[in-house]
Design an enzyme around this catalytic site. Sequence first.
Site, PDB file in Angstrom:
ATOM      1  N   HIS A 130       0.934  -1.177   0.088  1.00  0.00           N
ATOM      2  CA  HIS A 130       0.185  -0.245  -0.200  1.00  0.00           C
ATOM      3  C   HIS A 130       0.252   1.745  -0.380  1.00  0.00           C
ATOM      4  O   HIS A 130       0.555   2.437  -0.803  1.00  0.00           O
ATOM      5  CB  HIS A 130      -0.868  -0.137   1.526  1.00  0.00           C
ATOM      6  CG  HIS A 130      -1.664   1.255   1.352  1.00  0.00           C
ATOM      7  ND1 HIS A 130      -2.993   1.241   1.063  1.00  0.00           N
ATOM      8  CD2 HIS A 130      -1.325   2.652   2.220  1.00  0.00           C
ATOM      9  CE1 HIS A 130      -3.351   2.523   1.043  1.00  0.00           C
ATOM     10  NE2 HIS A 130      -2.097   3.345   1.887  1.00  0.00           N
ATOM     11  N   GLU A 131       1.363   1.285   1.330  1.00  0.00           N
ATOM     12  CA  GLU A 131       2.677   2.498   0.692  1.00  0.00           C
ATOM     13  C   GLU A 131       3.572   2.823  -0.300  1.00  0.00           C
ATOM     14  O   GLU A 131       3.955   3.909  -0.810  1.00  0.00           O
ATOM     15  CB  GLU A 131       3.788   2.193   2.534  1.00  0.00           C
ATOM     16  CG  GLU A 131       2.979   2.381   3.123  1.00  0.00           C
ATOM     17  CD  GLU A 131       2.140   2.942   3.821  1.00  0.00           C
ATOM     18  OE1 GLU A 131       2.445   4.821   3.016  1.00  0.00           O
ATOM     19  OE2 GLU A 131       0.374   2.890   4.258  1.00  0.00           O
ATOM     20  N   HIS A 134       1.356   4.302  -2.802  1.00  0.00           N
ATOM     21  CA  HIS A 134       1.720   5.709  -2.952  1.00  0.00           C
ATOM     22  C   HIS A 134       2.838   6.316  -3.645  1.00  0.00           C
ATOM     23  O   HIS A 134       2.102   7.347  -3.724  1.00  0.00           O
ATOM     24  CB  HIS A 134       1.743   6.397  -1.152  1.00  0.00           C
ATOM     25  CG  HIS A 134       0.026   5.846  -0.387  1.00  0.00           C
ATOM     26  ND1 HIS A 134      -0.985   7.199  -1.218  1.00  0.00           N
ATOM     27  CD2 HIS A 134      -0.361   5.577   0.652  1.00  0.00           C
ATOM     28  CE1 HIS A 134      -1.949   6.294  -0.317  1.00  0.00           C
ATOM     29  NE2 HIS A 134      -1.446   5.819   0.414  1.00  0.00           N
ATOM     30  N   GLU A 206      -6.486   7.318  -1.559  1.00  0.00           N
ATOM     31  CA  GLU A 206      -6.336   5.556  -0.490  1.00  0.00           C
ATOM     32  C   GLU A 206      -7.058   4.058  -0.487  1.00  0.00           C
ATOM     33  O   GLU A 206      -6.474   3.305  -1.167  1.00  0.00           O
ATOM     34  CB  GLU A 206      -6.910   6.128   0.409  1.00  0.00           C
ATOM     35  CG  GLU A 206      -6.366   6.657   1.925  1.00  0.00           C
ATOM     36  CD  GLU A 206      -4.835   6.828   2.182  1.00  0.00           C
ATOM     37  OE1 GLU A 206      -4.832   4.999   2.770  1.00  0.00           O
ATOM     38  OE2 GLU A 206      -3.684   7.224   1.911  1.00  0.00           O
TER      39      GLU A 206
END
Length: 285
Positions: A130-131, A134, A206
Amino acid sequence: MHTLKTMVLMVFLTVFFIFVGSLIGGKQGATFALIIALGMNFFAYFFSHKIVLSMYRAKEITEAEAPELYSIIRRLTQKAGLPMPKVYIIDSDQPNAFATGRSPKHGVVAVTTGIMRILSMEELSGVIGHELAHIKHRDILISTIAATFAGAISYLAQMAQWALIFGGGRHDDDEGGGHPIVALLMMIIAPLVAMIIQLAISRSREYAADEEGASIAGNPLYLANALKKLHYASQAIPMNANPGTAHLFIVNPLSGKSLMKLFSTHPPIEERVTRLEAMARSRRY
């Protein structure tokens, strides 16, 4: 769809800024507010990661200090086609994580000591994916642009406030001034609308990071299970977090309730988990 939604919101925020500027600041006022906001966010774009890391006393670590964490990050960065980010650890019992850095070449992944304790390696892979998403999507750049326009609108509202106090707001049409009552209404409404749009952009990013991160990690259920644990733990274990940095974390480090949920930087955990579980069932990864 998430990228399209972000683009639509960004365009709307830009048009809204022009509209507000013409009503309460005129061309000169709008230009001045935009220049000030650009200057502040230019600084934030290049130095915010250092400020945030310092704020949470994050410590850069080597592979020898956290071999398992490094192994996960290296494997997933290679899979995502990204350069290896710098790795930081925050000494906090609340399990959480965030990514920052103005570009993939300057990427940073920070995790708390709490998250290292409660997640399995598969769940931690979901969080790291997930990070990295980003970083891959350049979400720091997108959030900076959104903050620029939202900040400029707030400056316009402040300018209108001082103009009303000192008897301004009666410029002629060539200067672009508006009626004092219109200025008063926009002074109240405009910053709120800008903030809501900015938060909507954050929530959209997100969802996009969840989807891309699940693909990078290899299984959406890794992240779904991690989010469940992180949500409950973040509510039970307080973190001395700055509200201005809450949007960076994978789950909101603040325990906002009731009306504040309308202004959350994060989508509801239940909705995020539901989407990831549906993704796992359809095997879209």
